[in-house]
Design a protein around this motif. Structure first.
Motif, mmCIF file in Angstrom:
data_model
loop_
_atom_site.group_PDB
_atom_site.id
_atom_site.type_symbol
_atom_site.label_atom_id
_atom_site.label_comp_id
_atom_site.label_asym_id
_atom_site.label_seq_id
_atom_site.Cartn_x
_atom_site.Cartn_y
_atom_site.Cartn_z
ATOM 1 N N GLY A 46 -22.687 -11.400 6.052
ATOM 2 C CA GLY A 46 -21.994 -11.198 4.049
ATOM 3 C C GLY A 46 -21.056 -9.854 3.703
ATOM 4 N N ARG A 47 -20.487 -9.560 4.616
ATOM 5 C CA ARG A 47 -19.214 -8.274 4.196
ATOM 6 C C ARG A 47 -18.040 -9.362 3.564
ATOM 7 N NH1 ARG A 47 -18.311 -2.987 6.574
ATOM 8 N NH2 ARG A 47 -16.307 -4.105 7.420
ATOM 9 N N HIS A 48 -18.083 -8.136 2.608
ATOM 10 C CA HIS A 48 -16.392 -9.351 2.020
ATOM 11 C C HIS A 48 -15.395 -8.527 2.556
ATOM 12 C CE1 HIS A 48 -19.523 -10.081 -0.961
ATOM 13 N NE2 HIS A 48 -18.693 -10.514 -1.565
ATOM 14 N N TYR A 49 -14.119 -9.494 2.517
ATOM 15 C CA TYR A 49 -12.963 -9.021 3.300
ATOM 16 C C TYR A 49 -11.614 -10.049 2.850
ATOM 17 C CZ TYR A 49 -13.677 -13.349 6.048
ATOM 18 O OH TYR A 49 -13.379 -14.563 6.523
ATOM 19 N N SER A 50 -10.526 -9.347 2.438
ATOM 20 C CA SER A 50 -9.396 -9.999 2.152
ATOM 21 C C SER A 50 -8.720 -9.898 3.551
ATOM 22 C CB SER A 50 -8.674 -9.034 1.018
ATOM 23 O OG SER A 50 -7.878 -10.069 0.627
ATOM 24 N N ASN A 51 -8.843 -10.124 5.063
ATOM 25 C CA ASN A 51 -7.623 -9.938 5.893
ATOM 26 C C ASN A 51 -6.988 -8.714 5.710
ATOM 27 O OD1 ASN A 51 -9.228 -11.750 7.481
ATOM 28 N ND2 ASN A 51 -8.356 -13.736 6.499
ATOM 29 N N TYR A 52 -7.112 -7.537 4.926
ATOM 30 C CA TYR A 52 -5.553 -6.448 5.435
ATOM 31 C C TYR A 52 -5.873 -5.389 5.987
ATOM 32 C CZ TYR A 52 -3.181 -9.250 1.659
ATOM 33 O OH TYR A 52 -2.725 -10.225 0.955
ATOM 34 N N TYR A 53 -7.393 -5.397 6.177
ATOM 35 C CA TYR A 53 -8.095 -4.010 6.812
ATOM 36 C C TYR A 53 -9.534 -4.968 7.024
ATOM 37 C CZ TYR A 53 -10.143 0.565 7.222
ATOM 38 O OH TYR A 53 -10.576 1.760 7.914
ATOM 39 N N THR A 54 -9.720 -4.778 8.052
ATOM 40 C CA THR A 54 -11.635 -4.807 7.987
ATOM 41 C C THR A 54 -12.594 -3.691 9.020
ATOM 42 O OG1 THR A 54 -10.846 -4.871 10.644
ATOM 43 C CG2 THR A 54 -10.726 -6.909 8.928
ATOM 44 N N GLY A 55 -11.570 -2.116 8.734
ATOM 45 C CA GLY A 55 -12.488 -1.464 8.992
ATOM 46 C C GLY A 55 -13.475 -0.715 7.791
ATOM 47 N N SER A 62 -1.989 6.498 -1.599
ATOM 48 C CA SER A 62 -1.448 7.084 -3.218
ATOM 49 C C SER A 62 -0.081 6.974 -3.060
ATOM 50 C CB SER A 62 -1.861 7.943 -3.735
ATOM 51 O OG SER A 62 -1.569 9.258 -3.341
ATOM 52 N N THR A 63 0.583 7.265 -1.964
ATOM 53 C CA THR A 63 2.525 6.871 -1.952
ATOM 54 C C THR A 63 2.633 6.507 -0.870
ATOM 55 O OG1 THR A 63 1.645 8.834 0.353
ATOM 56 C CG2 THR A 63 1.887 9.952 -2.273
ATOM 57 N N GLN A 64 2.386 5.394 -0.231
ATOM 58 C CA GLN A 64 2.933 4.144 0.454
ATOM 59 C C GLN A 64 1.576 3.441 0.279
ATOM 60 O OE1 GLN A 64 3.428 5.580 4.150
ATOM 61 N NE2 GLN A 64 1.648 7.034 4.882
ATOM 62 N N VAL A 65 2.849 2.255 1.043
ATOM 63 C CA VAL A 65 1.657 0.210 1.322
ATOM 64 C C VAL A 65 0.793 1.301 1.616
ATOM 65 C CG1 VAL A 65 2.264 -2.330 1.486
ATOM 66 C CG2 VAL A 65 3.170 -0.398 0.110
ATOM 67 N N THR A 66 -0.231 0.296 2.208
ATOM 68 C CA THR A 66 -1.072 0.379 3.019
ATOM 69 C C THR A 66 -1.941 -0.585 3.328
ATOM 70 O OG1 THR A 66 -3.086 1.692 2.422
ATOM 71 C CG2 THR A 66 -1.177 2.972 4.185
ATOM 72 N N ALA A 67 -2.393 -1.674 4.180
ATOM 73 C CA ALA A 67 -3.635 -2.291 4.995
ATOM 74 C C ALA A 67 -4.308 -1.755 3.649
ATOM 75 C CB ALA A 67 -3.481 -2.345 6.534
ATOM 76 N N ALA A 68 -5.511 -0.621 3.566
ATOM 77 C CA ALA A 68 -6.358 0.237 3.217
ATOM 78 C C ALA A 68 -5.646 -0.197 1.480
ATOM 79 C CB ALA A 68 -6.883 1.937 4.203
ATOM 80 N N VAL A 86 -1.879 -5.165 -7.176
ATOM 81 C CA VAL A 86 -2.467 -5.523 -6.241
ATOM 82 C C VAL A 86 -0.988 -4.916 -5.045
ATOM 83 C CG1 VAL A 86 -3.666 -6.742 -4.354
ATOM 84 C CG2 VAL A 86 -4.075 -6.714 -6.359
ATOM 85 N N ASP A 87 -0.713 -3.911 -5.387
ATOM 86 C CA ASP A 87 0.662 -3.687 -3.873
ATOM 87 C C ASP A 87 0.638 -2.380 -2.977
ATOM 88 O OD1 ASP A 87 0.286 -1.455 -5.258
ATOM 89 O OD2 ASP A 87 1.661 -1.075 -6.231
ATOM 90 N N GLY A 88 -0.693 -2.815 -2.690
ATOM 91 C CA GLY A 88 -1.556 -1.583 -1.555
ATOM 92 C C GLY A 88 -1.480 0.075 -1.787
ATOM 93 N N ILE A 89 -0.681 0.081 -2.970
ATOM 94 C CA ILE A 89 -0.937 1.464 -3.412
ATOM 95 C C ILE A 89 -1.346 1.717 -4.389
ATOM 96 C CG2 ILE A 89 1.014 3.315 -4.050
ATOM 97 C CD1 ILE A 89 3.460 1.398 -3.550
ATOM 98 N N PHE A 90 -2.229 3.255 -3.329
ATOM 99 C CA PHE A 90 -3.492 3.613 -4.323
ATOM 100 C C PHE A 90 -3.169 3.885 -5.433
ATOM 101 C CE2 PHE A 90 -8.449 3.516 -4.351
ATOM 102 C CZ PHE A 90 -8.567 1.898 -5.108
ATOM 103 N N GLY A 91 -3.047 4.143 -6.344
ATOM 104 C CA GLY A 91 -2.016 4.899 -7.474
ATOM 105 C C GLY A 91 -3.816 5.273 -9.259
#
Length: 134
Positions: A46-55, A62-68, A86-91
């Motif tokens: 029942g865990r939701h995912y988007s296949n970028y990061y499974t952990g 906040s400074t670089q694109v990451t899978a998380a 949705v750019d991978g940078i957590f601003g």
């Protein structure tokens, strides 16, 4: 004539490199961040995912694109919180959406999360299991 051709070729290569690395280039020559699709799935637990990061331990940067970062932004968006592009940078917009999700998890599932806008080991499970739904 040869110098002009070489210069045009060099400019073309530079623009192509920017596009390949950053997504697109605006008319003014500024690079725009790449955007990523958000295909959401649900595993057997029942865990939701988007296949970028499974952990569930890595905190998005906040400074670089990451899978998380991409994963968290996709899940936030899916559950009704606007992380912006949705750019991978957590601003700042992603952190505001994460705060909303943490508040929702606290209200809906009594998660006891610190509402700090940071998705880390304590927030990931609630984001993945739907407790963070808006």
């Amino acid at each position: 004539m040869r110098l002009a051709t070489a210069r045009r070729r060099a400019v073309g290569i530079a623009i192509a490199s920017l596009i390949a690395l950053s997504g697109t280039v605006t008319a003014t020559g500024e690079a725009e961040a790449a955007t990523y699709p958000c295909p959401i799935g649900v595993d057997d637990a029942g865990r939701h995912y988007s296949n970028y990061y499974t952990g569930d331990t890595v905190q998005p940067s906040s400074t670089q694109v990451t899978a998380a970062g991409k994963e968290a932004q996709c899940l936030l968006k899916y559950f009704g919180h606007d992380p912006g592009t949705v750019d991978g940078i957590f601003g700042s917009k992603s952190r505001a959406a994460a705060r909303e999700a943490q508040e929702a998890a606290n209200s809906r599932c009594r998660a006891g999360l610190v509402v700090d806008g940071l998705i880390g080991p304590k927030s990931w499970p609630y984001l993945r299991n739907g407790c963070a739904r808006a």
